[in-house]
Design an enzyme around this catalytic site. Structure first.
Site, PDB file in Angstrom:
ATOM      1  CG  ASP A   1      10.634  -2.216   7.955  1.00  0.00           C
ATOM      2  OD1 ASP A   1      11.549  -1.977   7.144  1.00  0.00           O
ATOM      3  OD2 ASP A   1       9.427  -2.087   7.686  1.00  0.00           O
TER       4      ASP A   1
ATOM      5  CD1 TRP B   1       3.010   5.382  -0.797  1.00  0.00           C
ATOM      6  CD2 TRP B   1       2.026   3.393  -0.910  1.00  0.00           C
ATOM      7  NE1 TRP B   1       3.350   4.697   0.336  1.00  0.00           N
ATOM      8  CE2 TRP B   1       2.759   3.464   0.299  1.00  0.00           C
ATOM      9  CE3 TRP B   1       1.321   2.230  -1.194  1.00  0.00           C
ATOM     10  CZ2 TRP B   1       2.776   2.419   1.222  1.00  0.00           C
ATOM     11  CZ3 TRP B   1       1.351   1.184  -0.269  1.00  0.00           C
ATOM     12  CH2 TRP B   1       2.078   1.295   0.920  1.00  0.00           C
TER      13      TRP B   1
ATOM     14  CD  GLU C   1       5.095  -5.280   7.430  1.00  0.00           C
ATOM     15  OE1 GLU C   1       6.224  -5.425   7.926  1.00  0.00           O
ATOM     16  OE2 GLU C   1       4.769  -4.277   6.785  1.00  0.00           O
TER      17      GLU C   1
ATOM     18  CD  GLU D   1       6.561  -7.395   2.454  1.00  0.00           C
ATOM     19  OE1 GLU D   1       6.006  -6.532   1.720  1.00  0.00           O
ATOM     20  OE2 GLU D   1       7.775  -7.397   2.715  1.00  0.00           O
TER      21      GLU D   1
ATOM     22  CG  HIS E   1      15.750   3.837   6.976  1.00  0.00           C
ATOM     23  ND1 HIS E   1      14.834   4.775   7.371  1.00  0.00           N
ATOM     24  CD2 HIS E   1      15.117   3.069   6.050  1.00  0.00           C
ATOM     25  CE1 HIS E   1      13.699   4.586   6.710  1.00  0.00           C
ATOM     26  NE2 HIS E   1      13.841   3.575   5.908  1.00  0.00           N
TER      27      HIS E   1
ATOM     28  CG  ASP F   1       8.924  -1.070   1.184  1.00  0.00           C
ATOM     29  OD1 ASP F   1       9.309  -2.131   1.688  1.00  0.00           O
ATOM     30  OD2 ASP F   1       8.499  -0.110   1.856  1.00  0.00           O
TER      31      ASP F   1
END
Lengths: 663, 663
Positions: free
Chosen positions: B455, B286, B135, B391, B520, B388
């Protein structure tokens, strides 16, 4: 010490305790080179090391008491240890080395204490402790708003290991102590299994080892090594030292408090030197002599106070402001530390500049002791003072002794203590005049008669509040600092954090069971409640001074014991209960001498407290007379005015202790 | 490359550029051993290395193209470099080595760019960059309250170097590029004079070097090396992709916006999979397939949209929640990463657990590409999606390929991109279906057709606001990622930080001059103003989509250029002005192709902007027609709706650019 050869290495033991174990695959010594970055912001440091090299010295050659270390067989030795009695001498054989890492054998369940005056963690196992004298930080906890704001506004938030008084010395639960003789930046890392790692940013002089069959004996050895304080002055037993900084109005406020029953031994006015008005608010005027404007006829008033058995105390630090009368005198004599260009180095303290008196110049030190402290303070009638700072030596100044300021930075608190002690001795007032310091380092014990725990925040926070004072007393006490005390009510009020009456009362309850009770108005007196502004607080404080005075006969015995044996007044529980390992990590209660166990309430809104009573004794709760067998946790009521205090049923002074109930 | 022997060492050069210089006293190579501590908290990492050993390998033996390094003459070599064409192969000759530090020759005024997608600093000189996908952090600036609060609440504050997409590759202003082929944790340290230090927590495969006479050629080489994206899909030029996540209400809101003049190319509904309600608020469900409850008759609606020339886009990530229908299927096949005990590893994402599809298992990857993305998404009618995460690979799972998850962690984004690309290819939709990723690593270029900048916070902040998107576009663009875009208006709204209409408008002004415009609603749609809730914002946005569509012919040419040469759509100024060193550190303006210079307003409350115009051109201010010679800083008015944009007077499309004034 015993040196035994093993395949590929050696084992060094001290009275059966393994200290070093070296083999080619698990070397005990690493050397190398670092390039440090050190930035100072008003006593707070930002320090980072770029370790260019860290090489294991795997190959050893032992001849007699000398061990030579090389990277590999056939290569020249780069380092040597020489074992002498209880010392290990260290010698670099390669001039490029400026970092040394030594692994000391450790056991999984080992506890370690010391590191100077540590404010957050008494048991140091599991953590890493850089040892560098600095401001301790405001908040000292990266998860709190106060720490965050202090960091942003002045890099001043601090962390658990920041302290005014570091010292590269620890005591192990394996009943030995290890001291690294160096003033360089160093690190004690107790995070690893199997070894403690000692890191020094220089070649240390030596490692010193101590061992004994009991912790008490070990602490006595350290006190003998680092220096022993005299007994407390008799006048201290008369009550609290009131900290007021209200100009001549301080006298009237003191009288009002005495009239309310407060027992007073001294009046401490740090503003005795007068004030300077800056955009940050009133600051002291850093030129060390009485200020007739703020304290008219002070000399006469001191004499009057003395007649009533009350002493007067002041304030001093090792700086002189450029606009005061002492500065040109010292400057003309060349007594200040210099800058790169050879001119007097000026340090900005916030809208005023100061010179740093260079205590590595014996003449400058003698001048400060005689002309400043001797004449302006002792001869003037002061019976004590806060000897502030000591942790601020800039790392970029040039000193008279030619040593790098980075190596003198840690040494400074002790030099500063020595200047103060020399002045006291010159007037024959050792054990009579009482100065107190927050900064310290190895050897400060020999000069400073009383530590104070520095500038706590005015709150109950875990890492900067009331509770940290106990940790400071216990850790420093083990290293030979018998006397510790703190600002009742805390000091630092920033970002809207202000004292509550409850905080002052809880703090006073603790302070009654320490060597010295002393109050402080804090950094922002007008924003914070003061003892004399709240009837409940005042009455509570008066009672606590009565308890302190009531216990004076007991405290006097502790002071005699300290002078004779080096045992501190405030002691970790394990010092008298070394077979009870449950006591090894306790840092929020302490023994006040052997006979009293004190467990102050250090959180807000508490009506009871849980604490551990060590094994082997029957403990009597002072306020109720209830008895408890040791080796258990108990919960007792702890309303305001009744701090959890217990005495040993088998103590000799039980009637004195029982009588506290009547106060 | 040329290898020259010098006394005690060697110099390695690449087309006249010194890369390595080694002598016994200034060695270029250090090796050793570290013991890392890595803690992960929902994609944020707390990483610390205990460097046990870092040894200079001072002695070299050169034979042909192989250089062997030893600590000293006569000792066995511990490491070897082999020079092959433009590669340097690295070989550890000592199995204890798990850390390598290599010093690359550097010049004092050198600039360096790259490191993947860097969000804070485009010119990396003077700073240290750990390269580890994670992140990026919220706030990313330890002096801000948002960063502090994010750190305290979830260790999520981040710092300047945290990024979803790191890559151990840099371009030097000395016109060479260096890539380290490794997926291990690594660090590029550009803080030293004289050398850049590359640190790798493993033995890297090799170092790859590139050089060219121009930056443009160098960027082309990197694009060829790491993979080239296809041209943008034709449908993208139709307008903005509207991000709405309002269930079936999204359609009506889109129509309202179209009616207000907004040009729309796609509707992106990340909630197409349905919602899960947690105590944190609504989260996506999900399990990757259309949710009939939240989007009734979605398949038919998509077909209707397509008839109007509008595409529908969704959302997917590499996790499957335990309570969805796909989980038991994948679990039964053994497609999830395992825990220590060999059971399916479950990852807590906040009140729900997920399995991690193990893409090192070719069967699992193929299953996800075919059954999930292929059938549930592409065959269902989706024309694109946010791919998405990537990471988040936990470092403690056991993977099918047997490689340590710490070594696969950085590799994961590229594996994830490959799964998505494979699905697209299987349907023959390369260059037609558009997925976009924030996570990346070496090689992601070959699979991912479009980056999105992650983000950002919904603000103008220096390290997490609008301005960071440019830095991300420019740094990743140099490494072969031709297409970049961002969430118009930002994403992260926490601790009371909410969007202003001004922020959305300024962001849209920038987005009109990027490869793709996409909005968004952010993480908290109801607390933040939306484009369709404010008449001024809506009208402004409509106009910006008109500009985007108006420039489509130009953008199409840029896309053709990207496909042909690897040049990114958004380019640092120096790419076309390499002799003007004033451009080398500019990161808040960019070239949109060669002909347009865009300097978005990225601070609040501005009515003008100052920017630098590169030398060698006459620049025309789009909105006023005013002309400026290059090689100077200029200040131009920049009211809302008139972002500072300039075109080259000598461009071929000047009439197209001029016509923007009429929109």
């Amino acid at each position: 010490m015993q040196l035994d050869l093993i395949p590929g290495g050696f084992v060094l033991s001290l009275q059966g305790r393994e200290i070093l174990r070296h083999t080619a695959t698990a070397p005990a010594l690493f050397v190398g080179k670092g390039e440090e970055r050190m930035d100072m912001y008003r006593g707070n440091f930002d320090i980072e090391d770029y370790v260019v090299e860290r090489t294991a010295l795997s190959h050893v050659t032992v001849s007699g008491k000398r061990i030579e270390f090389a990277v590999a067989e056939g290569l020249p030795a780069r380092f040597a240890l020489t074992i002498e009695d209880n010392h290990i001498l260290t010698t670099a054989l390669d001039s490029s080395i400026n970092r040394v890492w030594l692994r000391i054998s450790a056991e999984p369940d080992e506890h370690v204490w010391g590191g100077g005056e540590q404010m957050s963690y008494f048991d140091m196992k599991g953590r890493r402790f850089p040892l560098w004298t600095s401001e301790p930080g405001v908040g000292r906890d990266k998860t709190t708003e106060i720490t965050f704001k202090s960091d942003v506004s002045g890099k001043a938030g601090g962390d658990y290991y920041n302290t005014n008084y570091p010292q590269p010395t620890y005591i192990s639960s394996r009943k030995y102590a290890l001291h690294v003789e160096t003033t360089a930046y160093s690190v004690f890392d107790f995070r690893r299994d199997g070894f403690h790692e000692i890191e020094v940013w220089a070649i240390p002089e030596r490692l010193e080892l101590f061992t004994a069959d009991s912790f008490i004996e070990l602490v006595g050895q350290l006190s003998s090594r680092f220096g022993r304080q005299p007994k407390l002055p008799e006048w201290v037993y008369g009550g609290a030292i009131l900290g007021l900084k209200d100009g001549e109005n301080s006298f009237a406020r003191m009288e009002k408090m005495r009239a309310a029953g407060v027992k007073v031994s001294g009046l401490w006015c740090e503003d005795w030197v007068g004030l300077r008005h800056t955009s940050f608010g009133a600051r002291l005027f850093w030129d060390w002599q009485a200020n007739e404007t703020r304290y008219p006829n002070l000399r006469e008033k001191i004499a009057e106070l003395n007649n009533e058995g009350i002493r007067f105390l002041g304030y001093v630090n090792p700086y002189l402001c450029v606009d005061g009368p002492l500065y040109p005198i010292a400057d003309e004599k060349g007594y200040f530390a210099k800058d790169e260009a050879g001119k007097t180095a000026l340090v900005d303290f916030g809208e005023f500049d100061c010179g740093v008196v260079d205590f590595t110049n014996p003449e400058a030190a003698a001048w400060f002791a005689e002309e400043v402290i001797g004449k302006n303070m002792l001869d003037y009638g002061l019976s004590g003072w806060m000897a502030d700072f000591g942790e601020y030596l800039p790392i970029d100044v040039k000193l008279a002794n030619g040593v790098d300021a980075k190596l003198m930075h840690n040494a400074w608190p002790t030099l500063w203590a020595e200047v103060n002690a020399k002045a006291v001795t010159s007037r024959g007032k050792t054990g009579e005049a009482l100065f107190f310091m927050r900064a310290g380092f190895t050897g400060v014990q020999a000069h400073c008669p009383l530590l104070w725990g520095g500038d706590q925040s005015v709150d109950f926070s875990r890492h900067d509040g009331l509770v940290t004072v106990m940790c400071g007393a216990l850790s420093s006490g083990l290293l030979g600092n018998a006397y510790h005390h703190s600002d009742i009510g805390g000091y630092t009020s920033l970002f809207g954090n202000v004292r509550t009456p409850e905080l002052i009362m809880r703090w006073a309850e603790m302070a009654a069971f320490t060597a010295v009770m002393r109050s402080h108005e804090g950094n922002r007196p007008r924003d914070n409640v003061q003892i004399d502004q709240d009837a409940e607080v005042l009455s509570h404080f008066a009672r606590m001074t009565s308890i302190y005075v009531h216990l004076a006969p007991y405290l006097r015995k502790l002071s005699e014991e300290a002078a004779a044996t080096g045992l501190p007044v405030q002691r970790p529980l394990f010092l008298h209960h070394e077979n009870d390992r449950n006591t090894y990590a306790i840092q929020d209660s302490y023994l006040y001498g052997r006979d009293l166990l004190v467990a102050p309430v250090w959180q807000a809104g508490q009506s009871e407290r849980t604490l551990y009573l060590p094994e082997g004794e029957t403990w009597v709760h002072v306020w109720t007379g209830a008895t408890y067998e040791g080796a258990q946790s108990v919960t007792v009521p702890a309303p305001l005015g009744q701090p959890p205090v217990f005495y040993r049923a088998s103590a000799s002074d039980t009637s004195l202790f029982e009588a506290m109930r009547t106060l």
